[in-house]
Design a protein around this motif. Structure first.
Motif, PDB file in Angstrom:
ATOM      1  N   VAL A 293       2.632 -18.669  46.339  1.00  0.00           N
ATOM      2  CA  VAL A 293       2.882 -17.258  45.523  1.00  0.00           C
ATOM      3  C   VAL A 293       3.240 -16.249  46.508  1.00  0.00           C
ATOM      4  CG1 VAL A 293       1.312 -15.881  44.553  1.00  0.00           C
ATOM      5  CG2 VAL A 293       0.623 -18.204  44.396  1.00  0.00           C
ATOM      6  N   SER A 294       3.315 -15.637  47.523  1.00  0.00           N
ATOM      7  CA  SER A 294       3.965 -15.079  48.127  1.00  0.00           C
ATOM      8  C   SER A 294       5.329 -15.016  48.563  1.00  0.00           C
ATOM      9  CB  SER A 294       3.752 -15.585  50.334  1.00  0.00           C
ATOM     10  OG  SER A 294       4.705 -13.811  50.870  1.00  0.00           O
ATOM     11  N   LEU A 295       6.084 -16.307  48.136  1.00  0.00           N
ATOM     12  CA  LEU A 295       7.353 -16.649  47.819  1.00  0.00           C
ATOM     13  C   LEU A 295       7.715 -16.008  46.544  1.00  0.00           C
ATOM     14  CD1 LEU A 295      10.418 -17.870  49.158  1.00  0.00           C
ATOM     15  CD2 LEU A 295       9.809 -20.031  48.486  1.00  0.00           C
ATOM     16  N   ILE A 296       7.095 -16.188  45.606  1.00  0.00           N
ATOM     17  CA  ILE A 296       7.481 -15.287  44.394  1.00  0.00           C
ATOM     18  C   ILE A 296       7.477 -13.955  44.534  1.00  0.00           C
ATOM     19  CG2 ILE A 296       6.982 -15.724  42.080  1.00  0.00           C
ATOM     20  CD1 ILE A 296       5.560 -17.987  42.312  1.00  0.00           C
ATOM     21  N   ARG A 297       6.701 -13.485  45.092  1.00  0.00           N
ATOM     22  CA  ARG A 297       6.243 -11.941  45.435  1.00  0.00           C
ATOM     23  C   ARG A 297       7.411 -11.794  45.919  1.00  0.00           C
ATOM     24  NH1 ARG A 297       1.010  -9.842  48.714  1.00  0.00           N
ATOM     25  NH2 ARG A 297       2.724 -11.067  50.458  1.00  0.00           N
TER      26      ARG A 297
ATOM     27  N   THR B 204      12.396 -27.488  50.644  1.00  0.00           N
ATOM     28  CA  THR B 204      12.532 -27.953  49.694  1.00  0.00           C
ATOM     29  C   THR B 204      12.855 -26.294  48.465  1.00  0.00           C
ATOM     30  OG1 THR B 204      12.652 -29.670  50.433  1.00  0.00           O
ATOM     31  CG2 THR B 204      13.675 -29.504  48.103  1.00  0.00           C
ATOM     32  N   ASP B 205      11.557 -26.005  47.663  1.00  0.00           N
ATOM     33  CA  ASP B 205      11.634 -24.920  47.219  1.00  0.00           C
ATOM     34  C   ASP B 205      12.392 -23.623  47.131  1.00  0.00           C
ATOM     35  OD1 ASP B 205       9.842 -26.861  45.728  1.00  0.00           O
ATOM     36  OD2 ASP B 205       8.320 -25.552  45.799  1.00  0.00           O
ATOM     37  N   LEU B 206      12.092 -23.211  48.447  1.00  0.00           N
ATOM     38  CA  LEU B 206      13.197 -21.855  49.032  1.00  0.00           C
ATOM     39  C   LEU B 206      14.388 -22.258  49.256  1.00  0.00           C
ATOM     40  CD1 LEU B 206      13.437 -19.275  50.306  1.00  0.00           C
ATOM     41  CD2 LEU B 206      12.932 -20.557  52.665  1.00  0.00           C
ATOM     42  N   GLU B 207      14.652 -23.961  49.324  1.00  0.00           N
ATOM     43  CA  GLU B 207      16.307 -23.676  49.370  1.00  0.00           C
ATOM     44  C   GLU B 207      16.983 -23.749  47.995  1.00  0.00           C
ATOM     45  OE1 GLU B 207      19.930 -26.975  50.359  1.00  0.00           O
ATOM     46  OE2 GLU B 207      17.556 -27.729  48.981  1.00  0.00           O
ATOM     47  N   GLN B 208      16.334 -23.889  47.047  1.00  0.00           N
ATOM     48  CA  GLN B 208      16.578 -24.713  45.194  1.00  0.00           C
ATOM     49  C   GLN B 208      16.220 -22.897  44.728  1.00  0.00           C
ATOM     50  OE1 GLN B 208      17.229 -27.024  43.670  1.00  0.00           O
ATOM     51  NE2 GLN B 208      16.964 -28.282  45.090  1.00  0.00           N
ATOM     52  N   LEU B 209      15.529 -22.186  45.163  1.00  0.00           N
ATOM     53  CA  LEU B 209      15.081 -20.667  44.496  1.00  0.00           C
ATOM     54  C   LEU B 209      16.813 -19.668  44.692  1.00  0.00           C
ATOM     55  CD1 LEU B 209      12.024 -20.095  44.753  1.00  0.00           C
ATOM     56  CD2 LEU B 209      12.798 -20.548  42.862  1.00  0.00           C
TER      57      LEU B 209
ATOM     58  N   ARG C  36      10.276 -12.723  34.573  1.00  0.00           N
ATOM     59  CA  ARG C  36      10.447 -13.386  35.981  1.00  0.00           C
ATOM     60  C   ARG C  36       9.693 -13.915  36.416  1.00  0.00           C
ATOM     61  NH1 ARG C  36      14.581  -8.766  39.001  1.00  0.00           N
ATOM     62  NH2 ARG C  36      15.986  -8.321  36.878  1.00  0.00           N
ATOM     63  N   ALA C  37       8.792 -13.860  37.072  1.00  0.00           N
ATOM     64  CA  ALA C  37       7.387 -13.983  37.725  1.00  0.00           C
ATOM     65  C   ALA C  37       6.881 -15.347  36.562  1.00  0.00           C
ATOM     66  CB  ALA C  37       6.268 -13.267  38.059  1.00  0.00           C
ATOM     67  N   ARG C  38       6.908 -15.199  35.447  1.00  0.00           N
ATOM     68  CA  ARG C  38       6.536 -16.487  35.042  1.00  0.00           C
ATOM     69  C   ARG C  38       7.725 -17.787  35.165  1.00  0.00           C
ATOM     70  NH1 ARG C  38       4.952 -13.006  31.414  1.00  0.00           N
ATOM     71  NH2 ARG C  38       2.605 -12.536  30.960  1.00  0.00           N
ATOM     72  N   ASP C  39       9.000 -17.557  35.333  1.00  0.00           N
ATOM     73  CA  ASP C  39       9.908 -18.436  35.463  1.00  0.00           C
ATOM     74  C   ASP C  39       9.286 -18.862  37.101  1.00  0.00           C
ATOM     75  OD1 ASP C  39      12.484 -19.634  34.629  1.00  0.00           O
ATOM     76  OD2 ASP C  39      12.948 -18.565  36.114  1.00  0.00           O
ATOM     77  N   LEU C  40       8.906 -18.619  37.878  1.00  0.00           N
ATOM     78  CA  LEU C  40       9.306 -18.274  38.995  1.00  0.00           C
ATOM     79  C   LEU C  40       8.154 -19.482  39.551  1.00  0.00           C
ATOM     80  CD1 LEU C  40      10.506 -15.728  40.982  1.00  0.00           C
ATOM     81  CD2 LEU C  40      11.439 -17.723  40.815  1.00  0.00           C
ATOM     82  N   PHE C  41       7.819 -19.108  38.706  1.00  0.00           N
ATOM     83  CA  PHE C  41       5.447 -19.786  38.998  1.00  0.00           C
ATOM     84  C   PHE C  41       6.176 -20.929  38.004  1.00  0.00           C
ATOM     85  CE2 PHE C  41       3.339 -15.937  39.395  1.00  0.00           C
ATOM     86  CZ  PHE C  41       1.844 -16.471  40.718  1.00  0.00           C
ATOM     87  N   ALA C  42       6.706 -21.271  37.212  1.00  0.00           N
ATOM     88  CA  ALA C  42       7.021 -22.740  35.885  1.00  0.00           C
ATOM     89  C   ALA C  42       7.896 -23.107  37.333  1.00  0.00           C
ATOM     90  CB  ALA C  42       7.267 -21.948  35.227  1.00  0.00           C
ATOM     91  N   GLN C  43       8.723 -22.970  37.988  1.00  0.00           N
ATOM     92  CA  GLN C  43       9.379 -23.793  38.845  1.00  0.00           C
ATOM     93  C   GLN C  43       8.885 -24.434  39.841  1.00  0.00           C
ATOM     94  OE1 GLN C  43      13.807 -22.090  39.788  1.00  0.00           O
ATOM     95  NE2 GLN C  43      14.121 -23.143  41.051  1.00  0.00           N
ATOM     96  N   LEU C  44       8.123 -22.962  40.533  1.00  0.00           N
ATOM     97  CA  LEU C  44       7.455 -24.148  41.689  1.00  0.00           C
ATOM     98  C   LEU C  44       6.030 -24.631  41.613  1.00  0.00           C
ATOM     99  CD1 LEU C  44       7.257 -20.703  43.675  1.00  0.00           C
ATOM    100  CD2 LEU C  44       9.055 -23.266  44.227  1.00  0.00           C
ATOM    101  N   ARG C  45       5.768 -24.784  40.493  1.00  0.00           N
ATOM    102  CA  ARG C  45       4.809 -26.070  39.353  1.00  0.00           C
ATOM    103  C   ARG C  45       3.533 -25.113  39.574  1.00  0.00           C
ATOM    104  NH1 ARG C  45       8.597 -27.768  42.519  1.00  0.00           N
ATOM    105  NH2 ARG C  45       7.236 -27.685  44.117  1.00  0.00           N
ATOM    106  N   LEU C  46       3.318 -23.760  39.960  1.00  0.00           N
ATOM    107  CA  LEU C  46       2.151 -22.554  39.708  1.00  0.00           C
ATOM    108  C   LEU C  46       1.648 -22.035  38.533  1.00  0.00           C
ATOM    109  CD1 LEU C  46       3.085 -21.121  43.192  1.00  0.00           C
ATOM    110  CD2 LEU C  46       0.787 -23.657  42.012  1.00  0.00           C
TER     111      LEU C  46
END
Length: 281
Positions: free
Chosen positions: A159-163, A191-196, A130-140
């Protein structure tokens, strides 16, 4: 294209839980010589999967309300129900984000996110995926092995948002999570938060001082009075999703902003506003 012309993607099934806040208040120093009523009484019902923002002047009890919903602070009167169960201790199926990213400097970005697996005893492979997926979605992806000191403020907040999201909690509580960011970075992270959020639609309580940010993110906006904070308006936002990164001066966006600003002027929080619309009764 105006906001009213923007089409919303097919909504996913909501995975959040309902929250009921009934006749809740907070008094500090109860039983002492100088008790201080910080907030309430407040009544708010939040359906499962709804994104609500709470706006109001500093000291009106926004953060206090969030901490009481989380079970991290006791309420003085009333009751708080999360998924039908009374909140009498810290709730566990929750993600919490604060203005400070609170990343551990001695752990990489990825290892900071993996704290959930370490502390909660969760399946490490599942959380890592899940973490790798979220890092990818947020271009990190490039930041996963870097330490907080090597990241910009916006990257640390992502990163805090992913956590906050990686363990897929039913409830997300956020207290001014973008307050330390510059204006352009705030737009992008919003915008990232809304998409997630659109991926699963957990129930969100978002505390902010930014009226524009609240309108840009929320299904509903709770407007609170100065201390002791009570609800003076409960506004349903019907702007379609996903919302554009720059909301601009579109009339349907501006009307919500004007309505909230007029409340703040009436309560003495803001001064010198020329009303453009009337506050709905």
């Amino acid at each position: 294209m105006t906001l009213s012309q923007t089409s919303e993607k097919t909504p996913v099934e909501k995975t959040g839980v309902p929250i009921a806040i009934r006749n809740v208040s907070k008094v500090f120093g109860e039983g002492g010589d100088n008790p201080f009523r910080a907030m309430g009484p407040v009544d708010i019902d939040i359906p499962a999967g709804q994104f609500i923002s709470v706006v109001g002047a500093s000291g009106c009890g926004k953060s206090t309300l969030m901490l009481m919903v989380a079970g991290l602070m006791k309420h003085s009167t009333g009751e708080i129900l999360c998924d039908g169960k009374a909140v009498t201790k810290p709730i566990t199926n929750v993600g919490i984000a604060f203005q400070d990213h609170l990343l551990l400097e001695f752990r990489t970005a990825f290892d900071n996110v993996m704290l959930h697996a370490d502390i909660r005893g969760l399946d490490r492979q599942m959380i890592a995926d899940r973490a790798r997926d979220l890092f990818a979605q947020l271009r990190l992806e490039h930041a996963m092995d870097k330490y907080p000191r090597q990241l910009s403020g916006g990257m640390r907040q992502r990163v805090s948002l992913i956590r906050t999201l990686v363990h897929e909690p039913d409830v997300i509580l956020m207290d001014e999570p973008f307050g330390a960011l510059d204006a352009l970075t705030r737009l992008q992270v919003r915008t990232d938060l809304e998409q997630l959020w659109l991926r699963r639609r957990p129930t969100v309580i978002f505390i902010t001082h930014s009226v524009e940010e609240a309108v840009g993110l929320s299904d509903r906006i709770i407007v609170m009075s100065p201390s002791p904070g009570v609800v003076v308006d409960d506004i349903t936002v019907t702007l379609p999703r996903p919302r554009p990164i720059v909301l601009g001066d579109a009339p349907d966006f501006a009307s919500y902003v004007d309505r909230i600003h007029q409340h703040f002027e009436r309560m003495g929080v803001l001064h010198g506003i020329t009303p453009q619309t009337k506050i709905a009764s």
